[in-house]
Design a protein around this motif. Structure first.
Motif, short mmCIF file in Angstrom:
data_model
loop_
_atom_site.label_atom_id
_atom_site.label_comp_id
_atom_site.label_asym_id
_atom_site.label_seq_id
_atom_site.Cartn_x
_atom_site.Cartn_y
_atom_site.Cartn_z
N ARG A 223 0.80 -1.21 0.00
CA ARG A 223 0.00 0.00 0.00
C ARG A 223 0.85 1.27 0.00
O ARG A 223 0.41 2.32 -0.47
N LYS A 226 1.18 3.63 -2.97
CA LYS A 226 0.16 4.68 -3.12
C LYS A 226 -0.72 4.59 -4.36
O LYS A 226 -1.88 4.94 -4.31
N SER A 248 1.46 -7.15 -1.84
CA SER A 248 0.67 -7.47 -0.66
C SER A 248 -0.80 -7.56 -1.06
O SER A 248 -1.18 -7.15 -2.16
N ARG A 249 -1.61 -8.06 -0.16
CA ARG A 249 -3.03 -8.15 -0.47
C ARG A 249 -3.65 -6.77 -0.65
O ARG A 249 -4.51 -6.58 -1.51
N GLU A 250 -3.19 -5.81 0.13
CA GLU A 250 -3.71 -4.45 -0.02
C GLU A 250 -3.53 -3.96 -1.46
O GLU A 250 -4.46 -3.38 -2.04
N GLN A 262 0.04 -11.96 -5.70
CA GLN A 262 -0.15 -11.81 -4.25
C GLN A 262 0.64 -12.81 -3.42
O GLN A 262 0.57 -14.02 -3.63
N VAL A 263 1.35 -12.28 -2.43
CA VAL A 263 2.16 -13.08 -1.52
C VAL A 263 1.46 -13.12 -0.16
O VAL A 263 1.01 -12.09 0.31
N GLY A 264 1.37 -14.29 0.44
CA GLY A 264 0.83 -14.36 1.80
C GLY A 264 -0.24 -15.41 1.95
O GLY A 264 -0.48 -16.22 1.05
N LEU A 265 -0.86 -15.35 3.10
CA LEU A 265 -1.85 -16.34 3.51
C LEU A 265 -2.91 -16.65 2.45
O LEU A 265 -3.21 -17.80 2.18
N SER A 266 -3.51 -15.62 1.88
CA SER A 266 -4.54 -15.88 0.88
C SER A 266 -3.98 -15.75 -0.53
O SER A 266 -4.71 -15.73 -1.51
N SER A 281 3.83 -3.40 5.30
CA SER A 281 4.02 -3.27 6.75
C SER A 281 4.51 -4.57 7.38
O SER A 281 5.20 -4.55 8.39
N GLN A 285 -0.31 -12.09 8.20
CA GLN A 285 -0.75 -12.87 7.03
C GLN A 285 0.20 -12.70 5.85
O GLN A 285 0.30 -13.57 4.99
N HIS A 286 0.85 -11.55 5.79
CA HIS A 286 1.83 -11.38 4.72
C HIS A 286 3.09 -12.20 5.04
O HIS A 286 3.61 -12.90 4.18
N ASN A 300 10.81 0.60 4.31
CA ASN A 300 9.55 1.12 4.86
C ASN A 300 9.88 2.33 5.71
O ASN A 300 10.83 2.31 6.49
N ASP A 318 11.97 6.54 2.77
CA ASP A 318 10.94 6.70 1.75
C ASP A 318 11.30 5.85 0.53
O ASP A 318 12.34 6.06 -0.09
N LEU A 319 10.41 4.92 0.21
CA LEU A 319 10.72 4.02 -0.91
C LEU A 319 10.92 4.78 -2.22
O LEU A 319 11.71 4.37 -3.07
C1 LIG Z 1 -7.72 -13.88 6.23
C2 LIG Z 1 -6.73 -12.88 5.80
C3 LIG Z 1 -5.87 -13.20 4.77
C4 LIG Z 1 -4.91 -12.27 4.34
N1 LIG Z 1 -4.06 -12.64 3.35
C5 LIG Z 1 -3.07 -11.78 2.99
C6 LIG Z 1 -2.12 -12.14 2.00
O1 LIG Z 1 -2.17 -13.22 1.40
N2 LIG Z 1 -1.16 -11.25 1.69
C7 LIG Z 1 -1.06 -10.04 2.30
O2 LIG Z 1 -0.14 -9.28 1.98
N3 LIG Z 1 -1.95 -9.67 3.21
C8 LIG Z 1 -2.96 -10.50 3.58
N4 LIG Z 1 -3.88 -10.10 4.48
C9 LIG Z 1 -3.93 -8.66 4.87
C10 LIG Z 1 -2.94 -8.25 5.91
O3 LIG Z 1 -3.53 -8.42 7.18
C11 LIG Z 1 -2.57 -6.76 5.72
O4 LIG Z 1 -3.75 -6.00 5.72
C12 LIG Z 1 -1.81 -6.47 4.43
O5 LIG Z 1 -0.73 -7.36 4.29
C13 LIG Z 1 -1.31 -5.06 4.44
O6 LIG Z 1 -0.73 -4.73 3.21
P1 LIG Z 1 0.37 -3.59 3.13
O7 LIG Z 1 1.52 -3.97 3.97
O8 LIG Z 1 0.63 -3.35 1.69
O9 LIG Z 1 -0.40 -2.30 3.69
P2 LIG Z 1 -0.24 -1.54 5.06
O10 LIG Z 1 -0.33 -2.43 6.21
O11 LIG Z 1 -1.14 -0.38 4.97
O12 LIG Z 1 1.26 -1.04 5.00
C14 LIG Z 1 1.74 -0.07 4.15
C15 LIG Z 1 3.14 0.24 4.61
O13 LIG Z 1 3.74 1.13 3.71
C16 LIG Z 1 4.58 2.02 4.43
N5 LIG Z 1 4.79 3.21 3.61
C17 LIG Z 1 3.88 4.16 3.25
N6 LIG Z 1 4.45 5.08 2.46
C18 LIG Z 1 5.73 4.72 2.30
C19 LIG Z 1 6.83 5.28 1.59
N7 LIG Z 1 6.70 6.38 0.85
N8 LIG Z 1 8.01 4.64 1.67
C20 LIG Z 1 8.16 3.53 2.40
N9 LIG Z 1 7.16 2.95 3.08
C21 LIG Z 1 5.96 3.54 3.02
C22 LIG Z 1 3.83 2.28 5.72
O14 LIG Z 1 4.73 2.66 6.73
C23 LIG Z 1 3.19 0.91 5.99
O15 LIG Z 1 4.00 0.14 6.86
C24 LIG Z 1 -4.84 -11.00 4.93
C25 LIG Z 1 -5.72 -10.68 5.96
C26 LIG Z 1 -6.66 -11.60 6.41
C27 LIG Z 1 -7.57 -11.23 7.53
#
Ligand SMILES: Cc1cc2nc3c(=O)[nH]c(=O)nc-3n(C[C@H](O)[C@H](O)[C@H](O)COP(=O)(O)OP(=O)(O)OC[C@H]3O[C@@H](n4cnc5c(N)ncnc54)[C@H](O)[C@@H]3O)c2cc1C
Ligand SMILES: Nc1ncnc2c1ncn2[C@@H]1O[C@H](COP(=O)(O)O)[C@@H](O)[C@H]1O
Lengths: 340, 269
Positions: A223, A226, A248-250, A262-266, A281, A285-286, A300, A318-319
């Motif tokens: 996520r 952006k 990531s799933r997001e 997609q990498v992770g649990l689902s 993050s 699950q990731h 991150n 900052d990525l």
């Molecule tokens: C049943 C179930 C199954 C799931 N299966 C999966 C799965 O298979 N895979 C998966 O990934 N998730 C899965 N999830 C979701 C998981 O819980 C998280 O919601 C998800 O992994 C979050 O994705 P993210 O890290 O991209 O987003 P976020 O958690 O929102 O993290 C975004 C990160 O980006 C960082 N960031 C923001 N801007 C910048 C920048 N400019 N430079 C550097 N860093 C920055 C932030 O600090 C933050 O840490 C599952 C959830 C459930 C309940």
């Protein structure tokens, strides 16, 4: 003589790398057990891509003592019931002590099916295998509960002992073309072909598709990227490294990139040599999908992000600033002819 | 189309916390949920019923408390729940689980399609689906991302494989395990919740199933867990802050040197 089998996979007439990894495992086990290592593979002489003798010999050079190529119409592509029935018939005749397959989409489907047919125990997704001295039992170690614990499993009373092995968890042996071994082509019994299933084909030219399970390096974004467009930055990094792109799933749920990434649990569980993620993050699950990656690099901006705790090399920043700097260095290294 | 969906009750991984000192899972107060990957199977079933009519029976094997998982499925719109429960099933591995489930499916009878999740988030094997198909002797398709067409006698599915999507035509009855791509699981409805509360859950024990004793539970399971341990936390974990230009340059240089020493920049890494 005691036999250990590996189930090899091919794609369009070429043995897949994951099958060589499996042979390296099998070789090790066969040496420990004093067994012979048999590579089983399926082929169809009338298909577009039949397996050539050279491909079968390659299996010997990568560690097998014997190759059995089961041949028949339609057998070159995976079809669970037909493969399983043919293997069950062969296993009943030859009584291998161990059968291992890669934990791929085919291996993970075939093996539980075959285990039921043979009344055998099966352990999924092993990352370590060895033979217990004295009993000769196969010790099958696998990550459990999202990779948070490891379990060692045995099948003391039944044979064969079966396991699937996580891709990328072992390196193939260097080919040794001086190795000798028996190569046999065996005609499949056509009555074992299951008429209830028809393989209609493979769609392989899908836009935005990625084979992240078989990549040595995966570069993934979340996520923090952006928006969809920004995956471009990651793709540049991936290109410079010869890597595949994960997410990531997001990122997937926002429609920035397709599900096969997609990498992770689902999504997918992967075990690359190197996993670099930016803007992820590190939710539990990731992490479940990357626990067995050999090296993890995180980028991150949040120093508290859980991904940093798992990483071998963490950059808090900052990525959008960091990733291009890395790309620049990789490219400079390449033009310098960095591969000394 | 009469559909059976096999679901499992699992600990809620979202709530699972690891003790950072001991590296162990903190189990206290962890809720149980329907295996999240089984919700995709339920969604697929509900979509097919919209198209073809028929019924959806949800089946689970577990302790009596697993009834909750069945009621949750009913609240999403499924028609009936069946709980396979007996102390004799305790400690079943995937072989014994799929055996017991197959007996229940045979006893209930009359299904055109059986749906399962890709894997359960606790056991994490993905073996029960194909194993169940083998016991029932029906064809199986795993990792199904979409059902292209479904008719009276056959279905065409696309399954996600390493190189793309394999398309398969399967005669009914058959079994499919599905992945997330199949569709976003719907939420329970008010009407569904009411139905779930008032619904009778049918329970089946080992005797009801005429199960072969030697095939059940821990004793009937071919695999035995011989050891549990915590993975060595070998990651040394370098952390660099890149707050300004100079630090960012240093971090990038540091990463390059790190990758180089680990041999990750060599060809074919
Ligand atoms: C049943 C179930 C199954 C799931 N299966 C999966 C799965 O298979 N895979 C998966 O990934 N998730 C899965 N999830 C979701 C998981 O819980 C998280 O919601 C998800 O992994 C979050 O994705 P993210 O890290 O991209 O987003 P976020 O958690 O929102 O993290 C975004 C990160 O980006 C960082 N960031 C923001 N801007 C910048 C920048 N400019 N430079 C550097 N860093 C920055 C932030 O600090 C933050 O840490 C599952 C959830 C459930 C309940
Ligand atoms: N105890 C169970 N009761 C019903 N279905 C199950 C059970 N265990 C596994 N399954 C089904 O099989 C799938 C794969 O589970 P597993 O092989 O344990 O990873 C799950 O997603 C469920 O659909």
């Amino acid at each position: 003589m005691n036999q250990i089998w590996t189930i090899s996979e091919q794609y369009q007439g070429e043995i897949k790398r994951v099958s060589f990894e499996l042979l390296a495992r099998g070789r090790d086990l066969a040496d420990q057990a004093g067994a012979i290592l048999v590579a089983i593979v399926f082929s169809d002489d009338n298909s577009e891509h039949p397996l050539a003798d050279a491909s079968l010999k390659e299996l010997i050079s990568r560690g097998a003592d014997e190759v059995v190529c089961i041949q028949g119409t339609g057998l070159s592509v995976f079809q669970c019931e037909t493969w399983s029935k043919n293997l069950a018939a062969l296993a009943r005749a030859r009584k291998p002590s161990v059968i291992i397959a890669a934990a791929t989409s085919s291996g993970r489907t075939l093996m539980p099916h075959l285990a039921v047919k043979l009344g055998a125990g099966l352990t999924a997704d092993c990352t370590e295998l060895s033979i217990e001295p004295v009993t000769g039992n196969l010790l099958q170690t696998r990550p459990a509960i999202g990779g948070n614990i490891m379990a060692t499993i045995k099948t003391p009373d039944r044979r064969p002992q079966m396991a699937t092995v996580r891709p990328k968890s072992a390196l193939p042996l260097e080919p040794d073309y001086t190795r000798n071994g028996l190569v046999a082509r065996l005609a499949a019994d056509p009555t074992l072909t299951d008429p209830r299933v028809e393989v209609l084909g493979l769609e392989s030219d899908i836009p935005d598709f990625e084979n992240i399970e078989e990549a040595g390096i995966v570069v993934a974004g979340g996520r923090g990227l952006k928006k969809s467009d920004n995956f471009r930055i990651l793709r540049e990094l991936a290109d410079a490294l010869g890597a595949a792109v994960g997410a990531s799933r997001e990122a997937v749920d926002r429609g920035w990139i397709s599900y096969p990434h997609q990498v992770g649990l689902s999504g997918k569980t992967i075990s690359p040599r190197l996993y670099i993620c930016a803007g992820i993050s590190g939710a539990i699950q990731h992490l479940a999908g990357i626990k067995t990656a050999e090296t993890i690099v995180s980028i991150n901006s949040d120093p508290e992000a859980p991904i940093h705790k798992l990483a071998d090399f963490a950059i808090v920043g900052d990525l959008f600033d960091i990733v291009p700097r890395i790309v620049k260095r990789l490219e400079a290294r390449k033009t310098k002819g960095g591969d000394r | 189309m009469n559909i059976l969906a096999a679901i499992k009750q699992v600990p809620d991984t979202d709530k699972v916390r690891m003790d950072p000192d001991s590296g162990t899972m903190i189990r206290a107060g962890v809720d149980t949920i329907v295996n999240p990957l089984d919700l995709y199977a339920l969604e697929a079933a509900l979509k097919l019923r919209e198209e073809h009519g028929g019924t959806i029976t949800v089946l689970t094997l577990g302790p009596p408390s697993a009834e909750r998982a069945l009621r949750e499925a009913l609240s999403m719109g499924c028609d009936a729940g069946v709980l396979v429960t007996d102390k004799a099933f305790a400690g079943s591995d995937t072989w014994a689980t799929s055996y017991a489930l197959s007996l229940a499916v045979k006893k209930l009878g009359g299904f055109d399609l059986i749906l399962a999740g890709e894997r359960a988030t606790d056991g994490d094997t993905g073996q029960v689906g194909p194993g169940l198909a083998a016991w029932l002797d029906v064809p199986v398709a795993t990792y199904v991302g979409s059902i292209e067409s479904s008719g009276e006698t056959e279905i065409v599915v696309r399954r996600l494989v390493e190189e793309g999507y394999q398309r398969l035509r399967l005669k009914l009855p058959c079994l499919a395990t599905v992945v997330k791509e199949i569709g976003t699981p719907r939420l329970p409805t008010l009407r569904g919740k009411k139905f779930a509360r008032s619904s009778m859950i049918r329970a089946l024990n080992a005797k009801d199933l005429d199960a072969e004793e030697g095939f059940l539970g821990l004793r009937g399971s071919p695999t035995k867990v011989s050891k549990i341990f915590y993975p060595k936390v070998a990651r040394e974990g370098v952390m660099l802050r890149a707050g300004d230009e100079a630090e960012a340059e240093k971090a990038a240089d540091g990463l390059m040197a790190f990758l180089e020493t680990r041999g990750l920049l060599a060809k074919g890494a």
